[in-house]
Design an enzyme around this catalytic site. Structure first.
Site, PDB file in Angstrom:
ATOM      1  N   HIS A 275      -2.986 -14.092  34.694  1.00 64.94           N
ATOM      2  CA  HIS A 275      -3.852 -13.918  35.857  1.00 64.94           C
ATOM      3  C   HIS A 275      -3.455 -14.811  37.033  1.00 64.94           C
ATOM      4  CE1 HIS A 275      -6.355 -11.637  33.120  1.00 64.94           C
ATOM      5  NE2 HIS A 275      -7.054 -11.212  34.151  1.00 64.94           N
ATOM      6  N   SER A 297      -9.023  -7.999  37.020  1.00 67.46           N
ATOM      7  CA  SER A 297      -8.849  -9.014  35.969  1.00 67.46           C
ATOM      8  C   SER A 297      -9.470  -8.484  34.688  1.00 67.46           C
ATOM      9  CB  SER A 297      -9.568 -10.302  36.368  1.00 67.46           C
ATOM     10  OG  SER A 297     -10.949 -10.244  36.022  1.00 67.46           O
ATOM     11  N   ASP A 298      -9.184  -9.130  33.572  1.00 65.53           N
ATOM     12  CA  ASP A 298      -9.945  -8.834  32.366  1.00 65.53           C
ATOM     13  C   ASP A 298     -11.136  -9.798  32.324  1.00 65.53           C
ATOM     14  OD1 ASP A 298     -10.815  -7.714  30.011  1.00 65.53           O
ATOM     15  OD2 ASP A 298      -8.921  -7.928  28.942  1.00 65.53           O
ATOM     16  N   TRP A 299     -11.930  -9.613  31.304  1.00 65.00           N
ATOM     17  CA  TRP A 299     -13.218 -10.283  31.117  1.00 65.00           C
ATOM     18  C   TRP A 299     -13.147 -11.810  31.296  1.00 65.00           C
ATOM     19  CZ3 TRP A 299     -17.733  -7.611  29.979  1.00 65.00           C
ATOM     20  CH2 TRP A 299     -18.811  -8.350  29.499  1.00 65.00           C
ATOM     21  N   ASP A 301     -11.519 -13.708  32.934  1.00 65.65           N
ATOM     22  CA  ASP A 301     -10.219 -14.365  32.851  1.00 65.65           C
ATOM     23  C   ASP A 301      -9.860 -15.250  34.026  1.00 65.65           C
ATOM     24  OD1 ASP A 301      -9.346 -13.901  30.285  1.00 65.65           O
ATOM     25  OD2 ASP A 301      -8.857 -11.821  30.761  1.00 65.65           O
TER      26      ASP A 301
END
Ligand code: BGC
Length: 746
Positions: A275, A297-299, A301
């Site tokens: 990220h 983004s992912d959770w 992150d």
């Protein structure tokens, strides 16, 4: 007259707006936005943030004050997920309607884009159609089935009012310990990129304004599936040559297929959280691959750059790193911290406004493309596409073609329909162990949310043979103590013709699926040993998302059927194969290794092949229990007459490869024909074989077909030491079945 005069300019404006491209519309809108409105668009929160009872929400009710706070006060651009479990179509429609209604109370009335994970079917809508997981779809080698599954998933999402799907997973499955292995298309690059690109076209191909399409999300860029420890979200160390050879091509192909969005790997590569990687997000993804869509983004992150990876000293520094690296939208998702911190950072000059504008413009373009500005509400035209009866047929077709017969000693299968059988093992009366992750809940374990007509293997076999012919020692649920009672199994085997032993894994997703050992647990091995001790033929059914080692029990199993997690129709497909109503044709999309110390993949390097024992070189380095591509049929296929259109391939020309395949047995059947090549000498050690093409055909008994493939130089390429994808002149081998031929590339 006045009215008409008034109408003319507005018609002209409307015409002008319609004539504008989505990009122009986004640019125009962007110019009118405040910093707060812009940063709001980049903020994605989870449903719990707006739900009545927050994380405890069970019924999909929204808290109006919380919704207003998110949409009006914080201008959030996107919402995702559910709290505990899937909701009905009606509930989803109500949720989406209420959210879009609230956007009408904002200055610019920008619609919210809602996203959900429809991984193997629309996970979070009750009674949606669940298909085989990607690992099982890869076993079908049938791209059309994967496309059909994706189309239906798109229909069922859109019917629920949702237009953004967080799929497909394009991570390659080369680390079987990794708990998201079932979400991959297995260990091969070509199989993964072919399936992935096809699925993206199925999601998006109709045009995103169409009520049969959804925006896809390529994930999780990049290198997520290769944690050294095998544990989810732990460090990957990877030289760039490996990254470009095995991990990047799927994303390149998917970008070219037109995917609108991408989600980032939660992990770190070579000590850098992905990220925060400007190199991977901007230099490679934007500039080299030419991706123009939204990077999400992912959770949590972005927060984790600070509080887990410790490369940002403060939460704001984490936000600055991520946004400057190229993230457009933050799946924050439990609060508004990202919003506050990013505004602060922009005001302090830590993030240029040009980066914000770039991100917001991409988000707005996505919303225009999705038709959300025209009509953000659930569409009546989409609603009728939910749960059509033929979806069940497609789910069965896909499950049938996934079934992979690994062993069939003395043709013990198919069993006679008049057989008496004992059905044993923990997955005999489990629904969750047939579906796996992302099934009505994230973990897929809670069976009360599955459709009422979901069948267990025990039920499907009973339906076929009649209750009088089927005994069981199992109870409902994978963990039911009855399932592991060895003495009971031994006693119940008296008088049966065969034991159908259903072992494997219950559902799991992400980190909860981490395992310390890929060997099947001892209590399952004990069942296998007890079954063998009865002297009855033992048919092992494996319901699992990744290869669990069975090396010690395998020799004494009479037949082994890999059923994977094949979705709603797994049980019916298993029963059809067992009793000869379906002739199996699945082929392993991964190497079924013998043990942790023997994990060598099929596209091994020559030195992995050689095992030196004193003065002997033994070519036994690739000696798995079952190789990549293995899969038996009730009939036999013979290959002959491999023909190349030329013995040389020059420059950008094409080479045609033909092979005759004959069904030489006494059952009609389907068969996936696979073409592999080998570069004999290259500047970087060549692989022993690489899959370059496959085609699935149907052959009646006695029938022959000629299958043709076309290769060009790009199909033979590899990544060289300068990190360039090249094809070097020299000799190549083409391999199909037991046939081989060579040609020269010049
Ligand atoms: C997963 C993603 C998923 C997201 C939203 C994350 O934990 O890694 O694959 O899309 O949650 O549910």
């Amino acid at each position: 007259m006045k009215k008409i005069l008034f109408l003319v300019p507005s018609i002209l404006i409307l015409f002008h707006l319609n004539a504008q491209s989505d990009l122009q519309k986004a640019e125009t809108l962007l110019k009118t936005m405040t910093l707060e409105e812009k940063v709001g668009q980049m903020t994605q929160v989870t449903f719990a943030v707006i739900a009545k009872d927050g994380w405890g929400n069970q019924d999909g009710n929204i808290d109006p004050a919380a919704l207003k706070k998110a949409v009006v006060d914080y201008h959030v651009g996107s919402i995702l997920n559910t709290t505990a479990h899937g909701f009905s179509v009606d509930t989803w429609q109500q949720i989406i309607t209420q959210i879009q209604d609230e956007t009408k109370n904002t200055r610019l009335k920008i619609p919210v884009v809602y996203g959900l994970d429809g991984i193997h079917g629309q996970t979070y809508t009750l009674n949606s159609t669940l298909f085989p997981q990607s690992i099982a779809l890869a076993a079908t080698r049938n791209v059309n089935l994967a496309k059909t599954a994706a189309k239906i998933t798109a229909n069922e999402l859109r019917a629920s009012g949702v237009r953004w799907n967080f799929a497909p997973v394009l991570d390659i499955g080369r680390q079987p310990l990794w708990s998201r292995f079932p979400e991959t298309y297995g260990e091969d690059v070509y199989l993964g990129k072919t399936m992935g690109a096809a699925v993206i076209k199925a999601y998006e191909g109709d045009g995103l304004r169409n009520p049969t399409a959804v925006a896809s999300c390529m994930k999780h860029y990049l290198g997520y599936s290769a944690p050294r420890s095998g544990k989810d979200r732990t460090p990957t160390y990877m030289p760039e040559i490996e990254m470009r050879e095995y991990y990047l091509p799927q994303f390149r192909e998917a970008v070219n297929a037109g995917s609108s969005t991408i989600m980032i790997n939660s992990g770190e590569i070579n000590g850098e959280p992905v990220h925060a990687s400007k190199y991977l997000l901007t230099d490679v993804l934007r500039n080299e691959l030419g991706f123009e869509g939204v990077i999400v983004s992912d959770w949590e992150d972005i927060k984790r750059i600070h509080d887990r990876h410790f490369v940002a000293a403060t939460p704001r520094e984490a936000v600055v790193m991520a946004v400057n690296a190229g993230i457009d939208m933050s799946m924050v998702p439990g609060d508004f911290s990202f919003y506050d911190l990013l505004i602060e950072a922009v005001k302090l000059g830590e993030v240029p406004i040009s980066r914000i504008d770039d991100a917001v413009q991409r988000i707005l373009v996505l919303k225009y493309k999705l038709g959300l500005f025209d009509n953000p509400y659930p569409e009546p035209a989409a609603e009728g596409n939910f749960g059509k009866p033929d979806y069940q047929t497609f789910a069965l077709d896909a499950a049938h073609e996934a079934m992979t017969l690994l062993k069939n000693q003395n043709n013990v299968l198919p069993l006679s329909r008049s057989a008496r059988v004992l059905v044993a093992g923990p997955s005999a009366q489990s629904i969750s162990a047939l579906n796996g992750c992302w099934s009505y809940t994230w973990q897929g374990k809670e069976e009360q949310w599955y459709p009422a007509d979901s069948k267990t293997i025990f039920q499907a076999i009973t339906d076929k043979l009649g209750a009088a012919h089927v005994a069981t020692t199992t109870g409902k649920g994978f963990d039911n103590a009855m399932n592991y009672d060895v003495a009971n199994l031994t006693a119940a085997a008296t008088g049966v013709n065969a034991i159908i032993l259903c072992l494997g894994e219950d559902a799991y997703a992400e980190s909860p699926g981490n395992t310390r050992d890929l060997a099947l647990p001892d209590n399952q091995i004990a069942l296998a040993n007890a079954a063998v001790a009865t002297g009855k033929p033992v048919i092992l059914i494996l319901t699992e998302g990744r290869p669990r080692f069975i090396t010690n029990i395998e020799p004494s199993m009479h037949a082994i059927l890999m059923a994977y997690w094949s979705g709603k129709k797994t049980a019916e497909a298993v029963a059809d194969v067992l009793f000869g109503d379906y002739n199996p044709d699945g082929r392993l999309p991964f190497t079924y290794s013998r043990s942790m110390g023997e994990i060598v993949l099929y596209d091994r390097k020559p030195t992995e092949e050689i095992r030196e024992v004193f003065n002997d070189n033994i070519n036994s380095g690739y000696d798995p229990l079952y190789p990549f591509g293995h899969g038996l049929s009730y009939t036999t296929f013979e290959y002959s007459n491999l023909q190349l259109s030329s013995t040389t391939l020059s420059g950008n020309a094409k080479l045609t490869v033909g092979i005759t395949v004959k069904n030489s047995g006494n059952r009609d059947g389907k068969h996936a024909v696979e073409l592999y090549t080998r570069d004999l000498y290259a500047s970087v050690t060549p692989c022993m074989m690489r899959l370059r093409a496959f085609q699935k055909i149907s052959l009646k008994t006695g029938e022959s077909k000629t299958v043709t493939f076309t290769l060009d130089k790009d199909d033979l390429a590899f990544v060289n030491a300068q990190l360039k994808t090249v094809t070097e002149p020299g000799e190549f081998e083409v391999m199909i079945g037991n046939q081989k031929k060579t040609f020269i590339y010049q």
